[in-house]
Design a protein around this motif. Structure first.
Motif, mmCIF file in Angstrom:
data_model
loop_
_atom_site.group_PDB
_atom_site.id
_atom_site.type_symbol
_atom_site.label_atom_id
_atom_site.label_comp_id
_atom_site.label_asym_id
_atom_site.label_seq_id
_atom_site.Cartn_x
_atom_site.Cartn_y
_atom_site.Cartn_z
ATOM 1 N N GLU A 89 0.870 -1.171 0.000
ATOM 2 C CA GLU A 89 0.000 0.000 0.000
ATOM 3 C C GLU A 89 0.909 1.224 0.000
ATOM 4 O OE1 GLU A 89 -2.874 -0.302 3.192
ATOM 5 O OE2 GLU A 89 -3.902 -1.880 2.055
ATOM 6 N N VAL A 91 1.200 5.061 0.498
ATOM 7 C CA VAL A 91 0.479 6.182 1.108
ATOM 8 C C VAL A 91 1.235 7.467 0.787
ATOM 9 C CG1 VAL A 91 -0.181 7.270 3.299
ATOM 10 C CG2 VAL A 91 -0.624 4.835 2.929
ATOM 11 N N ARG A 93 1.288 11.533 1.651
ATOM 12 C CA ARG A 93 0.767 12.477 2.651
ATOM 13 C C ARG A 93 1.192 13.902 2.319
ATOM 14 N NH1 ARG A 93 -0.687 9.445 7.123
ATOM 15 N NH2 ARG A 93 0.240 7.373 7.188
ATOM 16 N N ALA A 97 -1.911 13.546 9.494
ATOM 17 C CA ALA A 97 -3.213 13.038 9.957
ATOM 18 C C ALA A 97 -3.033 11.563 10.307
ATOM 19 C CB ALA A 97 -4.283 13.193 8.877
ATOM 20 N N GLY A 98 -4.046 11.012 10.978
ATOM 21 C CA GLY A 98 -4.116 9.562 11.228
ATOM 22 C C GLY A 98 -2.885 8.993 11.889
ATOM 23 N N ASN A 99 -2.517 7.866 11.330
ATOM 24 C CA ASN A 99 -1.385 7.085 11.797
ATOM 25 C C ASN A 99 -0.080 7.895 11.891
ATOM 26 O OD1 ASN A 99 0.239 4.902 12.203
ATOM 27 N ND2 ASN A 99 -0.283 3.857 10.306
ATOM 28 N N ASP A 128 -0.660 -4.694 8.475
ATOM 29 C CA ASP A 128 -0.062 -3.818 7.453
ATOM 30 C C ASP A 128 1.142 -3.027 7.978
ATOM 31 O OD1 ASP A 128 -2.144 -4.671 5.865
ATOM 32 O OD2 ASP A 128 -3.178 -2.753 5.773
ATOM 33 N N ASP A 174 -4.230 13.074 2.580
ATOM 34 C CA ASP A 174 -3.402 11.892 2.300
ATOM 35 C C ASP A 174 -4.256 10.876 1.560
ATOM 36 O OD1 ASP A 174 -4.956 10.570 4.246
ATOM 37 O OD2 ASP A 174 -3.489 10.923 5.825
ATOM 38 N N PHE A 175 -3.619 9.862 1.026
ATOM 39 C CA PHE A 175 -4.366 8.806 0.331
ATOM 40 C C PHE A 175 -3.497 7.583 0.148
ATOM 41 C CE2 PHE A 175 -2.312 9.249 -3.829
ATOM 42 C CZ PHE A 175 -1.809 10.536 -3.759
ATOM 43 N N LYS A 176 -4.171 6.489 -0.192
ATOM 44 C CA LYS A 176 -3.495 5.208 -0.389
ATOM 45 C C LYS A 176 -3.714 4.732 -1.816
ATOM 46 C CE LYS A 176 -5.540 1.473 0.227
ATOM 47 N NZ LYS A 176 -6.164 0.435 -0.625
ATOM 48 N N ASP A 199 -12.923 6.250 0.838
ATOM 49 C CA ASP A 199 -12.441 5.155 1.690
ATOM 50 C C ASP A 199 -10.920 5.179 1.783
ATOM 51 O OD1 ASP A 199 -14.897 4.054 2.256
ATOM 52 O OD2 ASP A 199 -14.537 2.147 1.223
ATOM 53 N N SER A 200 -10.274 5.668 0.734
ATOM 54 C CA SER A 200 -8.814 5.562 0.669
ATOM 55 C C SER A 200 -8.115 6.927 0.670
ATOM 56 C CB SER A 200 -8.414 4.772 -0.583
ATOM 57 O OG SER A 200 -8.887 5.399 -1.743
ATOM 58 N N CYS A 201 -8.907 8.002 0.764
ATOM 59 C CA CYS A 201 -8.339 9.362 0.800
ATOM 60 C C CYS A 201 -8.840 10.087 2.043
ATOM 61 C CB CYS A 201 -8.835 10.201 -0.375
ATOM 62 S SG CYS A 201 -8.436 9.577 -1.998
ATOM 63 N N ARG A 202 -8.051 10.997 2.573
ATOM 64 C CA ARG A 202 -8.583 11.965 3.534
ATOM 65 C C ARG A 202 -8.825 13.271 2.783
ATOM 66 N NH1 ARG A 202 -5.129 9.347 7.528
ATOM 67 N NH2 ARG A 202 -6.551 8.479 9.084
ATOM 68 N N ARG A 218 -14.621 6.025 10.991
ATOM 69 C CA ARG A 218 -13.608 5.556 11.941
ATOM 70 C C ARG A 218 -13.803 6.185 13.314
ATOM 71 N NH1 ARG A 218 -9.842 7.057 7.654
ATOM 72 N NH2 ARG A 218 -9.177 5.227 6.495
HETATM 73 N N1 UDP Z 1 -5.550 3.963 4.017
HETATM 74 C C1 UDP Z 1 -6.266 3.023 3.303
HETATM 75 N N2 UDP Z 1 -6.176 1.711 3.651
HETATM 76 C C2 UDP Z 1 -5.412 1.262 4.681
HETATM 77 C C3 UDP Z 1 -4.678 2.229 5.419
HETATM 78 C C4 UDP Z 1 -4.766 3.557 5.058
HETATM 79 O O1 UDP Z 1 -6.959 3.367 2.356
HETATM 80 O O2 UDP Z 1 -5.362 0.048 4.938
HETATM 81 C C5 UDP Z 1 -5.623 5.379 3.641
HETATM 82 C C6 UDP Z 1 -6.376 6.205 4.662
HETATM 83 O O3 UDP Z 1 -7.732 6.338 4.286
HETATM 84 C C7 UDP Z 1 -5.666 7.528 4.601
HETATM 85 C C8 UDP Z 1 -4.229 7.184 4.192
HETATM 86 O O4 UDP Z 1 -4.309 5.901 3.610
HETATM 87 O O5 UDP Z 1 -6.232 8.359 3.605
HETATM 88 C C9 UDP Z 1 -3.272 7.188 5.348
HETATM 89 O O6 UDP Z 1 -3.767 6.403 6.380
HETATM 90 P P1 UDP Z 1 -2.956 6.245 7.749
HETATM 91 O O7 UDP Z 1 -1.649 5.594 7.465
HETATM 92 O O8 UDP Z 1 -2.931 7.563 8.443
HETATM 93 O O9 UDP Z 1 -3.755 5.160 8.579
HETATM 94 P P2 UDP Z 1 -5.087 5.317 9.461
HETATM 95 O O10 UDP Z 1 -4.851 6.441 10.398
HETATM 96 O O11 UDP Z 1 -6.161 5.567 8.452
HETATM 97 O O12 UDP Z 1 -5.177 3.973 10.109
#
Ligand code: UDP
Length: 253
Positions: A89, A91, A93, A97-99, A128, A174-176, A199-202, A218
Motif C-alpha cells: 500500500e 500512502v 501524505r 493526519a491519522g497514523n 499492514d 493523504d491517500f493510499k 475510503d482511501s483518501c482523507r 472511523r
Molecule cells: N488507508 C487506506 N487503507 C489502509 C490504510 C490507510 O486506504 O489500509 C488510507 C487512509 O484512508 C488515509 C491514508 O491511507 O487516507 C493514510 O492512512 P494512515 O496511514 O494515516 O492510517 P489510518 O490512520 O487511516 O489507520
C-alpha cells in the motif's frame, strides 16, 4: 448469469470478467477500520465509490497515468483489467493526519514540508506494517525499477488529484494507492489499480476543515453517508436518482 467469484475483500468483491484478462469489481457498502476491529455499513457507499473512483481513474488516464480501469458497468460494478497486485500500500501524505500523527507525535492538520511517500505491506495478519524500499527489494515484492515507477506515478497522482480536489474546495490530506503488474505478451507494465475514493483518501473542506471521508466512520463523527455524497456531488458524479439506490442489490453470484 453465474460468475466465478475470485476474491472478496473488505469493501469489494472481484468476479471473473466477461473476457479473459478482465475482472469485475463490485463495490459493497461494508466498511471496516482499525484492521477489521470496527465493522459497519455505509448505505450507498458502494454506488458512490464506484462513480468517484471511475471519475478519478478516467481523469488520471487523460494525463497519461495508466490504470486498470476499463469502464463502469452499472451502479455497483466496474470492469477492470486483470493485474497481479503488488502487495504494497503506497500512502502519500501532504498534511499530518491519522497514523502519521500517532507515529511522529505531530498535530493533525500540520502541513508537511513536502509530500511524503510511505509503503506498507498488505498483510492483515501483521496489521499492514510500515516497510521501506530495502524490505521491498530484499523480499522481492517489487524491483528497484518498479519502485521508481511506483514512486513517480504516486507523486504525479498526488499533484494532479491535489489540484483537482482543490478545484472543488477539498484538501487532499493523504491517500493510499495500489499498483498492479499488467502483462501484455512478454511486456510488463505497472498500472494504478484498486480504487480511489473517500475510503482511501482523507479529504477536508477548504473553508471549514470538515472531514469528508472515512474518518467520519472511523471516529464516529456522524453524517457519514452525507460526506460520501458531498464528495460525489462536488465532483459532479452524484447519481441523479438522488441518495442512490439505498439498500442496493445483493451481490449476485
Ligand atoms: N488507508 C487506506 N487503507 C489502509 C490504510 C490507510 O486506504 O489500509 C488510507 C487512509 O484512508 C488515509 C491514508 O491511507 O487516507 C493514510 O492512512 P494512515 O496511514 O494515516 O492510517 P489510518 O490512520 O487511516 O489507520
Amino acid at each position: 448469469m453465474r460468475r466465478r467469484r475470485i476474491y472478496e475483500g473488505k469493501a469489494k468483491v472481484l468476479f471473473e470478467g466477461p473476457e479473459p484478462g478482465t475482472v469485475v469489481q463490485y463495490f459493497k457498502d461494508d466498511a471496516t477500520a482499525f484492521n477489521n476491529q470496527k465493522k459497519g455499513t455505509i448505505t450507498g457507499k458502494g454506488v458512490l465509490n464506484n462513480r468517484i473512483s471511475e471519475y478519478l481513474m478516467v481523469r488520471l488516464a487523460e494525463i497519461g497515468i495508466q490504470t486498470h480501469f476499463v469502464r463502469r458497468l452499472n451502479m455497483r460494478e466496474q470492469l477492470v483489467r486483470e493485474v497481479e497486485i503488488i502487495p504494497i500500500e503506497v500512502v502519500v501524505r501532504n498534511i499530518a493526519a491519522g497514523n502519521f500523527c500517532k507515529r511522529f507525535g505531530a498535530d493533525e492538520g500540520t502541513p508537511l514540508p513536502r509530500s511524503i511517500v510511505e509503503y506498507y505491506l498488505k498483510n492483515d495478519e501483521l496489521g499492514d506494517p510500515m516497510i521501506c524500499e530495502e524490505h521491498i527489494t530484499a523480499f522481492g515484492w517489487a524491483a528497484t525499477q518498479d519502485l521508481d515507477d511506483i514512486m513517480q506515478m504516486s507523486l504525479r497522482v498526488n499533484d494532479f488529484l491535489s489540484g483537482l480536489f482543490m478545484g472543488v474546495g477539498l484538501k487532499l490530506v493523504d491517500f493510499k494507492l495500489e499498483f498492479g503488474r499488467l502483462w501484455e505478451n512478454e511486456e510488463m507494465r505497472i498500472v494504478l489499480a484498486d480504487e480511489i475514493s473517500p475510503d482511501s483518501c482523507r479529504l477536508w473542506d477548504v473553508e471549514t476543515q470538515e472531514k469528508l471521508d472515512k474518518d467520519r466512520f472511523r471516529r464516529d463523527l456522524g453524517k457519514v453517508e452525507e460526506a460520501y455524497q458531498e464528495v460525489a456531488r462536488r465532483l459532479g458524479v452524484l447519481p441523479e436518482a438522488g441518495p442512490v439506490d439505498i439498500k442496493g442489490p445483493k451481490v449476485m453470484q
